[in-house]
Design an enzyme around this catalytic site. Sequence first.
Site: not given
Length: 337
Positions: A120, A195, A237, A294
């Site tokens: 993912d 997010e 998250y 990321q």
Amino acid sequence: MERRQFLRLFPARHRRESRVLSPLPQWRSPGGPAVSGAAHGGGHFPVKSLPDFDPVGVVAKPGAAGAKPVLRQLFGILRRHGIRTLCDPQTSKLLGERGKARTLPALTQTVKLLIVLGGDGTLLGVARAMSERTVPVLGVNLGKLGFLTETTLEEVDSVLSHVLEGTFEMEERMMLKVQVLRGRKAIASSRLLNEVVINKSALARILELDVRIDGQFVAIYHADGLIVATPTGSTAYSLSAGGPIVLPAMKAFCITPICPHALTNRPLVVPDTVTIQVTLESDSQDVYCTLDGQMGLPLKAGDRLRVRKSNVGLPLIVPHPRNYFDVLRKKLRWGAR
């Protein structure tokens, strides 16, 4: 002032990835008319006409174990259907081929279907890097869980053959558009799938965050951070921070404080038509804005995040019809005793 870019972050924790099925209000097939998915519920609708998917783009997770033989298998299937293939530079390097490489934005400007091999996290990175041209994405799971990349290695041949023959379903994932403003200038801008988070380092003091919706004052949060999530990201998250599960048919965002000082500062669900602005009021060190866990950018006191719904979404090919609540039960053990 020179425009700053988000920095790539290395994972510092095990994060839940996306686990929701987002609604598909409308999708335009390559070269075809817009198709409404509202009547099918849950964002799914069948594609009945034979699509034109030539050429196909392929992106693999860099350094993924076992990716090379799967790539060869994919290319063989596509050749049997007379379809050309293009790939990004890292995938091209993995295959030892030259002349087919395109950057991700250029790749999505050219291809009519994008196949992503990895987990993912790989698909989240691809979604952020895509151009504004809408390209259907098929995720092939090389990882462990695969909530977005649902197709398993054993299913690659049959699923891809069905997709190329026009037998598949589609759903659209809402994306966010985020701008970081410093003074009167935008120092960074990006789209994202899960997010955007403002958070502090382990040693930083509690943050003071001014939140406004469409210019109206909402609250000043005293917390370790704040999350603005899509329906896809509501089970990532945000869920770990106590946020709600947002059903896929809802056109909404989640605003979830991380460890708020006041127990009355609870998560909010707001319409996706609004613009959210978050201002960092405290002069704290080591505060970052992160995208999908990321990419990151250091923030200063007075910096503002402007968050709204992106004008493009992510059309995701669904290999198998499934019930949203079945996914919650299977992946999250939701409702289990």
